[in-house]
Design a protein around this motif. Structure first.
Motif, PDB file in Angstrom:
ATOM      1  N   THR A   1     -16.548   0.240   7.140  1.00 55.27           N
ATOM      2  CA  THR A   1     -15.394  -0.650   7.051  1.00 55.27           C
ATOM      3  C   THR A   1     -14.126   0.190   7.115  1.00 55.27           C
ATOM      4  O   THR A   1     -14.021   1.221   6.442  1.00 55.27           O
ATOM      5  CB  THR A   1     -15.417  -1.439   5.731  1.00 55.27           C
TER       6      THR A   1
ATOM      7  N   CYS B   1       0.677  -6.325  -3.335  1.00 57.41           N
ATOM      8  CA  CYS B   1      -0.508  -7.033  -2.821  1.00 57.41           C
ATOM      9  C   CYS B   1      -1.367  -7.573  -3.961  1.00 57.41           C
ATOM     10  O   CYS B   1      -2.583  -7.685  -3.834  1.00 57.41           O
ATOM     11  CB  CYS B   1      -1.341  -6.090  -1.960  1.00 57.41           C
TER      12      CYS B   1
ATOM     13  N   SER C   1     -15.510   4.778   3.661  1.00 58.36           N
ATOM     14  CA  SER C   1     -15.378   4.077   4.939  1.00 58.36           C
ATOM     15  C   SER C   1     -16.596   4.332   5.823  1.00 58.36           C
ATOM     16  O   SER C   1     -17.101   3.423   6.487  1.00 58.36           O
ATOM     17  CB  SER C   1     -14.099   4.520   5.642  1.00 58.36           C
TER      18      SER C   1
ATOM     19  N   PRO D   1     -10.346   0.667   6.131  1.00 54.54           N
ATOM     20  CA  PRO D   1      -9.376   0.119   5.180  1.00 54.54           C
ATOM     21  C   PRO D   1      -8.017  -0.103   5.831  1.00 54.54           C
ATOM     22  O   PRO D   1      -7.710   0.451   6.890  1.00 54.54           O
ATOM     23  CB  PRO D   1      -9.303   1.206   4.108  1.00 54.54           C
ATOM     24  N   THR D   2      -7.223  -0.909   5.172  1.00 56.94           N
ATOM     25  CA  THR D   2      -5.835  -1.122   5.590  1.00 56.94           C
ATOM     26  C   THR D   2      -4.931  -0.313   4.666  1.00 56.94           C
ATOM     27  O   THR D   2      -4.993  -0.470   3.444  1.00 56.94           O
ATOM     28  CB  THR D   2      -5.456  -2.605   5.500  1.00 56.94           C
ATOM     29  N   GLN D   3      -4.122   0.556   5.241  1.00 55.02           N
ATOM     30  CA  GLN D   3      -3.226   1.376   4.435  1.00 55.02           C
ATOM     31  C   GLN D   3      -1.931   0.603   4.176  1.00 55.02           C
ATOM     32  O   GLN D   3      -1.321   0.068   5.098  1.00 55.02           O
ATOM     33  CB  GLN D   3      -2.921   2.696   5.153  1.00 55.02           C
ATOM     34  N   VAL D   4      -1.548   0.546   2.904  1.00 56.86           N
ATOM     35  CA  VAL D   4      -0.310  -0.143   2.531  1.00 56.86           C
ATOM     36  C   VAL D   4       0.537   0.798   1.691  1.00 56.86           C
ATOM     37  O   VAL D   4       0.021   1.662   0.972  1.00 56.86           O
ATOM     38  CB  VAL D   4      -0.581  -1.447   1.756  1.00 56.86           C
TER      39      VAL D   4
ATOM     40  N   GLU E   1     -10.728  -7.914   3.285  1.00 63.20           N
ATOM     41  CA  GLU E   1      -9.736  -6.843   3.292  1.00 63.20           C
ATOM     42  C   GLU E   1     -10.035  -5.761   2.246  1.00 63.20           C
ATOM     43  O   GLU E   1     -10.443  -6.061   1.129  1.00 63.20           O
ATOM     44  CB  GLU E   1      -8.345  -7.403   2.984  1.00 63.20           C
ATOM     45  N   TRP E   2      -9.769  -4.520   2.634  1.00 66.15           N
ATOM     46  CA  TRP E   2      -9.835  -3.364   1.731  1.00 66.15           C
ATOM     47  C   TRP E   2      -8.499  -2.641   1.854  1.00 66.15           C
ATOM     48  O   TRP E   2      -8.162  -2.131   2.926  1.00 66.15           O
ATOM     49  CB  TRP E   2     -11.006  -2.470   2.132  1.00 66.15           C
ATOM     50  N   LEU E   3      -7.718  -2.614   0.784  1.00 66.05           N
ATOM     51  CA  LEU E   3      -6.369  -2.075   0.798  1.00 66.05           C
ATOM     52  C   LEU E   3      -6.298  -0.757   0.041  1.00 66.05           C
ATOM     53  O   LEU E   3      -6.761  -0.665  -1.105  1.00 66.05           O
ATOM     54  CB  LEU E   3      -5.394  -3.079   0.160  1.00 66.05           C
TER      55      LEU E   3
ATOM     56  N   ALA F   1      -5.315   6.125   3.700  1.00 66.08           N
ATOM     57  CA  ALA F   1      -6.574   5.943   4.415  1.00 66.08           C
ATOM     58  C   ALA F   1      -7.245   7.262   4.766  1.00 66.08           C
ATOM     59  O   ALA F   1      -8.422   7.275   5.140  1.00 66.08           O
ATOM     60  CB  ALA F   1      -6.335   5.131   5.687  1.00 66.08           C
TER      61      ALA F   1
END
Length: 302
Positions: A146, A157, A141, A148-151, A126-128, A132
């Motif tokens: 890869t 996290c 990216s 990323p996951t935007q949070v 995972e890349w948070l 993004a």
């Protein structure tokens, strides 16, 4: 800086006479500035394989950013992502991992954000990120292929994080933060620049030296039988313990001071020349991975 060849200003310990494993950095070492692997480097990797010498990659990159090159190199060996804190099996499963204490993650986020440095979190595959669409996120990216996951809240996290990365185009400020944050997190984390754009904060014992020791043990050999190649500050922990330490020609004096040999820069076939001139003449009988994929584990936080 030292010229090509043996480094008269290098470590006091002599270079190893026999090499059975090669561990290499990627960016600035195996890869050219445009993130390519040259035909000469591919040929050198093939020669290593024909000699029965495993080549393992250890990088600050997330695993996906490493795996994208394995087909070209013909690799089927363990690899260390996130500065060596997480080791992966060839089938992409986690072999072993170290994690930052959640409070250390929160402190790192606060320190980086106070300097308006964009922060990213990594754990396993995972890349948070917070945004993004941010330019540096988009550029990275593309580089590591890869997504990323935007949070919304990175602070939510903070558990099981293998790396906190700070990224900014203000290279001077990032270099300054390496010293400042390194001091503030002494005893809790390893802090090192992995490039002029990235500052990596990883678990205290999660560095490339840790990865080399782990890989050597997995192959049933001594670190004195391992050749390591690198170019940046985060490569110093592995260059400092390797039986044969090789720095790229463009590496800083601090990095070159850890190396038995200095190759040409990564713009001038430095990796291929290092393998051909310094490693292959020392290669002995190859080795086999000692045991099956390990059960993933995350030791108690530092």
């Amino acid at each position: 800086m030292a010229g090509f060849g043996q480094n008269r200003h290098g470590p006091e310990r002599p270079p190893a006479r026999h090499i059975r494993l090669v561990v290499s950095d990627m960016d600035g070492t195996l890869l050219t500035p445009d993130k390519q692997i040259t035909a000469q480097s591919v040929a050198a990797a093939q020669t290593l394989r024909a000699a029965g010498i495993p080549l393992c990659l250890v990088s600050s990159r997330p695993p996906g950013g490493m795996e994208m090159y394995f087909g070209q190199l013909g690799l089927n060996t363990p690899y260390g992502a996130l500065n060596g804190g997480t080791l992966f099996n060839p089938d992409r499963t986690i072999r072993s991992s170290l994690a930052l204490d959640p409070q250390t993650v929160l402190d790192a986020l606060n320190l980086l954000e106070a300097q308006q440095v964009d922060t990213w979190l990594f754990r396993g595959h995972e890349w948070l990120v917070r945004n993004a669409q941010a330019p540096l996120v988009q550029a990275e990216s593309r580089t590591v292929q890869t997504i990323p996951t935007q949070v919304t809240d990175l602070r939510a996290c903070a558990h099981n994080i293998g790396k906190v990365a700070g990224s900014t185009a203000d290279h001077a400020a990032l270099h300054e933060q390496q010293t400042k944050i390194g001091h503030l997190l002494t005893g809790r984390a390893s802090v090192a620049l992995s490039s002029k754009w990235f500052l990596d904060i990883t678990p205290l014992h999660a560095n490339k030296g840790h990865a080399v020791r782990q890989l050597a043990a997995d192959y049933g050999i001594s670190v004195n039988e391992v050749a390591c190649l690198g170019d940046m500050d985060n490569d110093i922990p592995m260059l400092s313990i390797a039986g044969l330490a090789i720095a790229m020609g463009q590496a800083t004096p601090d990095v070159q001071a850890c190396a038995h040999y200095v190759s040409s820069p990564n713009t001038q076939e430095g990796w291929a020349r290092a393998i051909t001139d310094f490693v292959l003449p020392r290669c002995t009988t190859g080795v086999t991975l000692r045991h099956a994929p390990a059960t993933p584990n995350t030791p108690s936080p530092q």
